[in-house]
Design a protein around this motif. Structure first.
Motif, PDB file in Angstrom:
ATOM      1  N   ILE A 196      61.039  44.085  76.680  1.00  0.00           N
ATOM      2  CA  ILE A 196      60.904  42.638  76.914  1.00  0.00           C
ATOM      3  C   ILE A 196      59.453  42.265  76.639  1.00  0.00           C
ATOM      4  O   ILE A 196      58.528  42.808  77.247  1.00  0.00           O
ATOM      5  CB  ILE A 196      61.288  42.260  78.353  1.00  0.00           C
ATOM      6  N   PHE A 197      59.238  41.339  75.705  1.00  0.00           N
ATOM      7  CA  PHE A 197      57.892  40.951  75.321  1.00  0.00           C
ATOM      8  C   PHE A 197      57.289  39.994  76.356  1.00  0.00           C
ATOM      9  O   PHE A 197      57.999  39.430  77.207  1.00  0.00           O
ATOM     10  CB  PHE A 197      57.903  40.306  73.937  1.00  0.00           C
ATOM     11  N   LYS A 198      55.956  39.805  76.246  1.00  0.00           N
ATOM     12  CA  LYS A 198      55.259  38.954  77.210  1.00  0.00           C
ATOM     13  C   LYS A 198      55.753  37.509  77.174  1.00  0.00           C
ATOM     14  O   LYS A 198      55.666  36.787  78.173  1.00  0.00           O
ATOM     15  CB  LYS A 198      53.756  39.008  76.944  1.00  0.00           C
ATOM     16  N   ASN A 199      56.256  37.075  76.016  1.00  0.00           N
ATOM     17  CA  ASN A 199      56.774  35.706  75.915  1.00  0.00           C
ATOM     18  C   ASN A 199      58.183  35.569  76.476  1.00  0.00           C
ATOM     19  O   ASN A 199      58.799  34.499  76.396  1.00  0.00           O
ATOM     20  CB  ASN A 199      56.732  35.236  74.464  1.00  0.00           C
ATOM     21  N   GLY A 200      58.710  36.671  77.041  1.00  0.00           N
ATOM     22  CA  GLY A 200      60.035  36.633  77.648  1.00  0.00           C
ATOM     23  C   GLY A 200      61.164  36.945  76.691  1.00  0.00           C
ATOM     24  O   GLY A 200      62.329  36.984  77.101  1.00  0.00           O
ATOM     25  N   LYS A 201      60.857  37.191  75.432  1.00  0.00           N
ATOM     26  CA  LYS A 201      61.896  37.487  74.452  1.00  0.00           C
ATOM     27  C   LYS A 201      62.318  38.944  74.558  1.00  0.00           C
ATOM     28  O   LYS A 201      61.482  39.828  74.726  1.00  0.00           O
ATOM     29  CB  LYS A 201      61.385  37.189  73.040  1.00  0.00           C
ATOM     30  N   VAL A 202      63.624  39.166  74.455  1.00  0.00           N
ATOM     31  CA  VAL A 202      64.166  40.523  74.487  1.00  0.00           C
ATOM     32  C   VAL A 202      64.154  41.087  73.073  1.00  0.00           C
ATOM     33  O   VAL A 202      64.656  40.454  72.132  1.00  0.00           O
ATOM     34  CB  VAL A 202      65.598  40.543  75.052  1.00  0.00           C
ATOM     35  N   GLY A 203      63.559  42.267  72.901  1.00  0.00           N
ATOM     36  CA  GLY A 203      63.483  42.883  71.580  1.00  0.00           C
ATOM     37  C   GLY A 203      64.813  43.448  71.125  1.00  0.00           C
ATOM     38  O   GLY A 203      65.784  43.514  71.882  1.00  0.00           O
ATOM     39  N   ASP A 204      64.835  43.878  69.876  1.00  0.00           N
ATOM     40  CA  ASP A 204      66.050  44.459  69.305  1.00  0.00           C
ATOM     41  C   ASP A 204      66.092  45.977  69.474  1.00  0.00           C
ATOM     42  O   ASP A 204      67.174  46.563  69.574  1.00  0.00           O
ATOM     43  CB  ASP A 204      66.146  44.119  67.816  1.00  0.00           C
TER      44      ASP A 204
ATOM     45  N   ASP B  48      63.339  41.809  90.914  1.00  0.00           N
ATOM     46  CA  ASP B  48      63.665  40.400  91.158  1.00  0.00           C
ATOM     47  C   ASP B  48      64.664  39.913  90.117  1.00  0.00           C
ATOM     48  O   ASP B  48      65.259  40.705  89.380  1.00  0.00           O
ATOM     49  CB  ASP B  48      62.391  39.546  91.158  1.00  0.00           C
ATOM     50  N   ASP B  49      64.841  38.585  90.028  1.00  0.00           N
ATOM     51  CA  ASP B  49      65.830  38.021  89.109  1.00  0.00           C
ATOM     52  C   ASP B  49      65.244  37.659  87.754  1.00  0.00           C
ATOM     53  O   ASP B  49      65.902  36.982  86.954  1.00  0.00           O
ATOM     54  CB  ASP B  49      66.486  36.792  89.736  1.00  0.00           C
ATOM     55  N   SER B  50      64.004  38.078  87.494  1.00  0.00           N
ATOM     56  CA  SER B  50      63.447  37.894  86.159  1.00  0.00           C
ATOM     57  C   SER B  50      64.188  38.803  85.182  1.00  0.00           C
ATOM     58  O   SER B  50      64.933  39.708  85.590  1.00  0.00           O
ATOM     59  CB  SER B  50      61.953  38.236  86.149  1.00  0.00           C
ATOM     60  N   LEU B  51      63.982  38.582  83.875  1.00  0.00           N
ATOM     61  CA  LEU B  51      64.638  39.437  82.892  1.00  0.00           C
ATOM     62  C   LEU B  51      64.246  40.900  83.090  1.00  0.00           C
ATOM     63  O   LEU B  51      65.090  41.798  83.031  1.00  0.00           O
ATOM     64  CB  LEU B  51      64.257  38.992  81.476  1.00  0.00           C
ATOM     65  N   LYS B  52      62.971  41.123  83.343  1.00  0.00           N
ATOM     66  CA  LYS B  52      62.502  42.490  83.555  1.00  0.00           C
ATOM     67  C   LYS B  52      63.134  43.098  84.801  1.00  0.00           C
ATOM     68  O   LYS B  52      63.553  44.255  84.805  1.00  0.00           O
ATOM     69  CB  LYS B  52      60.982  42.511  83.670  1.00  0.00           C
ATOM     70  N   GLY B  53      63.224  42.292  85.864  1.00  0.00           N
ATOM     71  CA  GLY B  53      63.830  42.771  87.094  1.00  0.00           C
ATOM     72  C   GLY B  53      65.305  43.086  86.907  1.00  0.00           C
ATOM     73  O   GLY B  53      65.807  44.097  87.413  1.00  0.00           O
ATOM     74  N   GLN B  54      66.013  42.217  86.172  1.00  0.00           N
ATOM     75  CA  GLN B  54      67.435  42.464  85.931  1.00  0.00           C
ATOM     76  C   GLN B  54      67.644  43.695  85.054  1.00  0.00           C
ATOM     77  O   GLN B  54      68.565  44.484  85.290  1.00  0.00           O
ATOM     78  CB  GLN B  54      68.063  41.237  85.257  1.00  0.00           C
TER      79      GLN B  54
ATOM     80  N   SER C 178      59.536  55.297  77.983  1.00  0.00           N
ATOM     81  CA  SER C 178      59.570  54.018  78.693  1.00  0.00           C
ATOM     82  C   SER C 178      60.497  54.072  79.895  1.00  0.00           C
ATOM     83  O   SER C 178      60.205  53.499  80.941  1.00  0.00           O
ATOM     84  CB  SER C 178      60.014  52.899  77.737  1.00  0.00           C
ATOM     85  N   VAL C 179      61.627  54.771  79.745  1.00  0.00           N
ATOM     86  CA  VAL C 179      62.551  54.935  80.872  1.00  0.00           C
ATOM     87  C   VAL C 179      61.842  55.662  82.012  1.00  0.00           C
ATOM     88  O   VAL C 179      61.939  55.276  83.181  1.00  0.00           O
ATOM     89  CB  VAL C 179      63.815  55.696  80.435  1.00  0.00           C
ATOM     90  N   ASN C 180      61.107  56.700  81.662  1.00  0.00           N
ATOM     91  CA  ASN C 180      60.357  57.455  82.667  1.00  0.00           C
ATOM     92  C   ASN C 180      59.312  56.572  83.334  1.00  0.00           C
ATOM     93  O   ASN C 180      59.129  56.604  84.560  1.00  0.00           O
ATOM     94  CB  ASN C 180      59.694  58.663  82.009  1.00  0.00           C
ATOM     95  N   ASN C 181      58.625  55.762  82.534  1.00  0.00           N
ATOM     96  CA  ASN C 181      57.586  54.883  83.081  1.00  0.00           C
ATOM     97  C   ASN C 181      58.159  53.822  84.013  1.00  0.00           C
ATOM     98  O   ASN C 181      57.518  53.445  84.997  1.00  0.00           O
ATOM     99  CB  ASN C 181      56.813  54.219  81.941  1.00  0.00           C
TER     100      ASN C 181
END
Length: 373
Positions: free
Chosen positions: A281-289, A190-196, A296-299
């Protein structure tokens, strides 16, 4: 006439500086402890994170198994009989009661309980082969007699592979995520940060030539050149086939079309201008460094397959095999495909190209063609 390099004239040692106090002269035939440490550090730094982790895991398993089997700490070099015992403990052989391995059940349970094994039972053939290879490399690094090179061990491994092949127990390649399946995965983003992020990641990995999961995890902004709106050239500086980081024209992989547009959208939404391309991407929507790990790519691939209802044995490598398989389906030139993937062996790529060729063989449909007089 052969050319030669003349030896330098003898040095006047009286003009040379004296050695610092406490610095004993080295012996030419011996390597100093500090040099050994430095070479070991270089070897670890040169190896990929995945390779280092898998080697350490394999050696820990060897140490745990050896302790249980022989009641003493492992010490190299090992005799060939120990390696043969390892093979028979972890590979199945046929008996009157069926296929069995030699590892006692109580030892197997201890290895699982202590976290050295994931589950009870024999090791997968590929895992067993890998653990033998790691032990072999451990001996080679220390210039020790290598039991894995003995005739007995080589024959045992050959017999094991042939026996497994007859039983149909050899591992199959991961299923390929060809274009139709990839589009099903993309539909779940979707258009969420995680989706993008996931959409950009899947397309970057697939469309730039089927990148390996480590290459996706290691992707950085510093190696991304913007060629126009939603058009990029990615400089793949390090890869499995270019571990020395040599500058080559084929290092540059285009990220254009829908893949380029998705990457531009993700970078803008996440505010990324330097560092890792794909991040947590953290649960609060913040993108980590920090960059995503290869695991994680595999997951992410597995998670999107589950969301899309795409069933099968898929992994991050399915993006690479899917790209090559799709290129074969669409009759792309072999040279163009290899320029994108970075494969060094045409035979490997042709293996994917021909994966579905038997279904298109007209000779298989002789009974379908109408008879004409």
């Amino acid at each position: 006439m052969k050319s030669y390099i003349p030896l330098p004239a003898p040095l006047d040692t009286d003009l040379l500086p004296a050695a610092p106090p406490g610095a004993a002269p080295l012996q030419p035939e011996l390597l100093s402890a500090s040099a050994e440490d430095a070479l070991r550090a270089l070897r670890l730094e040169a190896a990929s994170e995945n390779t280092t982790s898998s080697y350490q895991s394999a050696l820990r398993y060897w140490a745990a198994w050896y302790w249980l089997r022989y009641g003493q700490p492992i010490a190299l070099p090992l005799p060939a009989n120990v390696v043969l015992q390892f093979v028979t403990d972890h590979g199945e052989h046929l008996t009157a009661q069926g296929a069995q391995s030699g590892l006692p059940a109580e030892m197997d349970a201890q290895l699982v309980q202590q976290g050295f094994k994931g589950k009870l039972g024999t090791l997968a053939h590929s895992t067993l082969v890998h653990r033998i290879a790691v032990l072999s490399k451990a001996h080679s690094h220390q210039a020790l007699p290598n039991p894995c090179h003995s005739t007995e061990v080589r024959e045992a491994m050959s017999h094991l592979r042939k026996a497994y092949a007859r039983r149909g127990k050899l591992e199959q390649k991961k299923a390929a995520l060809t274009r139709p399946l990839l589009e099903q995965l993309l539909a779940t983003c979707d258009d969420s940060l995680k989706g993008q992020r996931d959409r950009a990641l899947l397309l970057f990995a697939w469309a730039s030539g089927g990148r390996r999961r480590s290459e996706v995890a290691d992707a950085r902004m510093e190696w991304l050149q913007t060629m126009g709106p939603g058009q990029y050239l990615y400089d793949l500086r390090l890869s499995k086939t270019n571990q020395s980081g040599s500058a080559r024209p084929e290092n540059f992989k285009p990220v254009v079309g829908v893949a380029g547009a998705a990457l531009a959208q993700w970078l803008d939404a996440a505010g990324i201008s330097e560092g890792a391309l794909f991040r947590r991407i953290f649960k609060n929507g913040k993108v980590g460094d920090a960059a995503l790990s290869a695991l994680s790519v595999n997951n992410i691939v597995k998670e999107r397959c589950a969301l899309a209802g795409v069933e099968g044995d898929f992994s991050a490598h399915s993006l690479r095999s899917g790209f090559v398989t799709e290129a074969g389906r669409q009759n792309m030139a072999l040279a163009d495909t290899m320029a994108m993937t970075g494969h060094q062996s045409a035979a490997t790529v042709l293996g994917y190209f021909r994966a579905e060729a038997p279904l298109a063989n007209k000779a298989a449909r002789l009974l379908d063609d109408p008879q004409t007089d």
